[in-house]
Design an enzyme around this catalytic site. Structure first.
Site, PDB file in Angstrom:
ATOM      1  CG  PHE A  90      -0.742   0.005   2.499  1.00  0.00           C
ATOM      2  CD1 PHE A  90       0.530   0.257   2.940  1.00  0.00           C
ATOM      3  CD2 PHE A  90      -1.744  -0.215   3.458  1.00  0.00           C
ATOM      4  CE1 PHE A  90       0.821   0.295   4.289  1.00  0.00           C
ATOM      5  CE2 PHE A  90      -1.462  -0.189   4.810  1.00  0.00           C
ATOM      6  CZ  PHE A  90      -0.177   0.059   5.220  1.00  0.00           C
ATOM      7  CD  GLU A  91      -0.047   5.190   2.441  1.00  0.00           C
ATOM      8  OE1 GLU A  91       0.003   6.157   1.660  1.00  0.00           O
ATOM      9  OE2 GLU A  91      -0.917   5.067   3.317  1.00  0.00           O
ATOM     10  CG  ASP A  95       6.098  -4.250  -7.810  1.00  0.00           C
ATOM     11  OD1 ASP A  95       6.867  -5.158  -8.128  1.00  0.00           O
ATOM     12  OD2 ASP A  95       5.419  -4.250  -6.755  1.00  0.00           O
TER      13      ASP A  95
HETATM   14  C1  LIG Z   1      -4.699  -3.719   4.605  1.00  0.00           C
HETATM   15  C2  LIG Z   1      -4.868  -2.721   3.477  1.00  0.00           C
HETATM   16  C3  LIG Z   1      -5.113  -1.386   3.762  1.00  0.00           C
HETATM   17  C4  LIG Z   1      -5.284  -0.463   2.721  1.00  0.00           C
HETATM   18  N1  LIG Z   1      -5.538   0.842   3.056  1.00  0.00           N
HETATM   19  C5  LIG Z   1      -5.771   1.725   2.083  1.00  0.00           C
HETATM   20  C6  LIG Z   1      -6.094   3.087   2.383  1.00  0.00           C
HETATM   21  O1  LIG Z   1      -6.186   3.476   3.551  1.00  0.00           O
HETATM   22  N2  LIG Z   1      -6.309   3.959   1.364  1.00  0.00           N
HETATM   23  C7  LIG Z   1      -6.233   3.561   0.052  1.00  0.00           C
HETATM   24  O2  LIG Z   1      -6.424   4.392  -0.836  1.00  0.00           O
HETATM   25  N3  LIG Z   1      -5.918   2.287  -0.260  1.00  0.00           N
HETATM   26  C8  LIG Z   1      -5.688   1.352   0.703  1.00  0.00           C
HETATM   27  N4  LIG Z   1      -5.396   0.059   0.365  1.00  0.00           N
HETATM   28  C9  LIG Z   1      -5.305  -0.315  -1.031  1.00  0.00           C
HETATM   29  C10 LIG Z   1      -3.867  -0.337  -1.492  1.00  0.00           C
HETATM   30  O3  LIG Z   1      -3.341   0.965  -1.627  1.00  0.00           O
HETATM   31  C11 LIG Z   1      -3.803  -1.115  -2.809  1.00  0.00           C
HETATM   32  O4  LIG Z   1      -4.020  -2.485  -2.493  1.00  0.00           O
HETATM   33  C12 LIG Z   1      -2.482  -0.924  -3.521  1.00  0.00           C
HETATM   34  O5  LIG Z   1      -2.359   0.374  -4.017  1.00  0.00           O
HETATM   35  C13 LIG Z   1      -2.313  -1.911  -4.691  1.00  0.00           C
HETATM   36  O6  LIG Z   1      -3.400  -1.808  -5.562  1.00  0.00           O
HETATM   37  P1  LIG Z   1      -4.224  -3.122  -5.964  1.00  0.00           P
HETATM   38  O7  LIG Z   1      -4.482  -3.929  -4.752  1.00  0.00           O
HETATM   39  O8  LIG Z   1      -5.380  -2.679  -6.781  1.00  0.00           O
HETATM   40  O9  LIG Z   1      -3.204  -3.950  -6.847  1.00  0.00           O
HETATM   41  P2  LIG Z   1      -3.067  -3.922  -8.423  1.00  0.00           P
HETATM   42  O10 LIG Z   1      -3.097  -2.514  -8.921  1.00  0.00           O
HETATM   43  O11 LIG Z   1      -4.037  -4.890  -9.022  1.00  0.00           O
HETATM   44  O12 LIG Z   1      -1.588  -4.462  -8.592  1.00  0.00           O
HETATM   45  C14 LIG Z   1      -1.257  -5.854  -8.582  1.00  0.00           C
HETATM   46  C15 LIG Z   1       0.205  -5.999  -8.952  1.00  0.00           C
HETATM   47  O13 LIG Z   1       0.436  -5.512 -10.263  1.00  0.00           O
HETATM   48  C16 LIG Z   1       1.400  -4.462 -10.252  1.00  0.00           C
HETATM   49  N5  LIG Z   1       0.958  -3.455 -11.215  1.00  0.00           N
HETATM   50  C17 LIG Z   1      -0.241  -2.824 -11.259  1.00  0.00           C
HETATM   51  N6  LIG Z   1      -0.268  -1.948 -12.269  1.00  0.00           N
HETATM   52  C18 LIG Z   1       0.943  -2.008 -12.877  1.00  0.00           C
HETATM   53  C19 LIG Z   1       1.535  -1.335 -13.982  1.00  0.00           C
HETATM   54  N7  LIG Z   1       0.872  -0.396 -14.679  1.00  0.00           N
HETATM   55  N8  LIG Z   1       2.791  -1.648 -14.300  1.00  0.00           N
HETATM   56  C20 LIG Z   1       3.483  -2.558 -13.599  1.00  0.00           C
HETATM   57  N9  LIG Z   1       2.967  -3.238 -12.555  1.00  0.00           N
HETATM   58  C21 LIG Z   1       1.720  -2.966 -12.195  1.00  0.00           C
HETATM   59  C22 LIG Z   1       1.415  -3.934  -8.834  1.00  0.00           C
HETATM   60  O14 LIG Z   1       2.669  -3.385  -8.498  1.00  0.00           O
HETATM   61  C23 LIG Z   1       1.144  -5.171  -8.043  1.00  0.00           C
HETATM   62  O15 LIG Z   1       2.338  -5.893  -7.841  1.00  0.00           O
HETATM   63  C24 LIG Z   1      -5.200  -0.893   1.379  1.00  0.00           C
HETATM   64  C25 LIG Z   1      -4.921  -2.244   1.092  1.00  0.00           C
HETATM   65  C26 LIG Z   1      -4.765  -3.159   2.110  1.00  0.00           C
HETATM   66  C27 LIG Z   1      -4.503  -4.601   1.761  1.00  0.00           C
END
Ligand SMILES: Cc1cc2nc3c(=O)[nH]c(=O)nc-3n(C[C@H](O)[C@H](O)[C@H](O)COP(=O)(O)OP(=O)(O)OC[C@H]3O[C@@H](n4cnc5c(N)ncnc54)[C@H](O)[C@@H]3O)c2cc1C
Length: 264
Positions: A90-91, A95
């Protein structure tokens, strides 16, 4: 465990080193913010990526040091490991932040190259810029260009590391330039290359930060300064060895230059 065990000693030393680098990054970025700096996004991104990767590595090794006991709930470390895992996600996933680090750095180099491209469109009006740039590149190609000397700024014990850092900064600049010349705007889609540039940027920046902190400790004659100097030296040695060699991308640049300017 009986007697001296170098393997464990090395793990503990590495954990201490990663902790020192992480702490130094936090001091540097928060110190910059405290003095009113507003342009700290790149440094903050590097700090987040490094700190979360390092914390994971340190706790993983702590479990390893404790063996089977480390794996069990009672030791408390498996919970720390699980909780830490999210920091790499997160944050901004590490990658994505690595791509941000590479692309932000490239943006600066890109604007410089654009200026040069514009100059080539009207060479008579920009002879000074073209010649200074051509001279700089020619000097580099034959090894005459010497990187900025930052060694007077650090503690005497760290001067060899500072000289190596300066060489790596120069090599990194050449690599970025070569990458831009090869891919142009399409570089945004070259994640394989961007990832490697980000790693080099992180290694260079973390080294600069620890050299600065340990030198300050030495200058103030803090009681732990000798220990800090050793940690900084060890990190510089390890991190800078990974920065791409001077000629990794220069060949790409030369090929492109020859094809563009000397085609039949
Ligand atoms: C416990 C917890 C607390 C959280 N709290 C908050 C919060 O308070 N506020 C908030 O806004 N969010 C929160 N989140 C969400 C968190 O920020 C996201 O899970 C995180 O940004 C990753 O996004 P995603 O899960 O959609 O993964 P995805 O975007 O689906 O990514 C999956 C993988 O693919 C990679 N990837 C994605 N796009 C690309 C690209 N274009 N090029 C290369 N690699 C890529 C990523 O690096 C990752 O390894 C929380 C998540 C958890 C699990």
């Amino acid at each position: 465990m009986v007697g001296r065990v170098d393997n464990i000693t090395e793990k503990l030393a590495r954990m201490a080193m990663l902790q020192y680098v992480t702490e130094s990054l936090a001091y540097m970025v928060s110190g910059n913010m405290d003095t009113g700096a507003r342009d700290y996004h790149l440094e903050a991104a590097i700090s987040k990526v490094f700190a979360s990767d390092a914390a994971w590595a340190v706790v993983d090794e702590a479990i390893q040091v404790l063996g089977g006991m480390g794996f069990m709930k009672g030791a408390g470390l498996e919970r720390v490991l699980r909780d830490l895992r999210i920091f790499r996600i997160f944050e901004g996933t590490n990658d994505i932040l690595r791509l941000f680090v590479a692309l932000t750095g490239i943006q600066f180099a890109g604007s410089h190259l654009q200026e040069l491209q514009r100059a080539f469109k009207n060479p008579t009006a920009h002879l000074g810029l073209i010649f200074s740039e051509a001279g700089r590149r020619a000097g580099r190609a034959v090894g005459l260009h010497s990187p900025a000397d930052i060694s007077p700024l650090v503690a005497p014990e760290l001067r060899p590391a500072a000289r190596e850092l300066a060489r790596c900064v120069d090599a990194f600049g050449q690599t970025v330039e070569g990458t831009l010349v090869r891919y142009g705007r399409a570089v945004v889609d070259e994640q394989f290359v961007l990832n490697r540039l980000a790693s080099a940027a992180i290694d260079v920046y973390t080294t600069a930060v620890v050299l600065s902190r340990a030198s300050r400790a030495a200058r103030l004659q803090l009681p732990h300064a000798p220990h800090e100097l050793r940690l900084a030296e060890a990190w510089a040695h390890e991190a800078l060895a990974r920065v791409p060699p001077r000629n990794l991308f220069i060949q790409i640049f030369v090929d492109h230059f020859l094809k563009t300017h000397f085609k039949q």
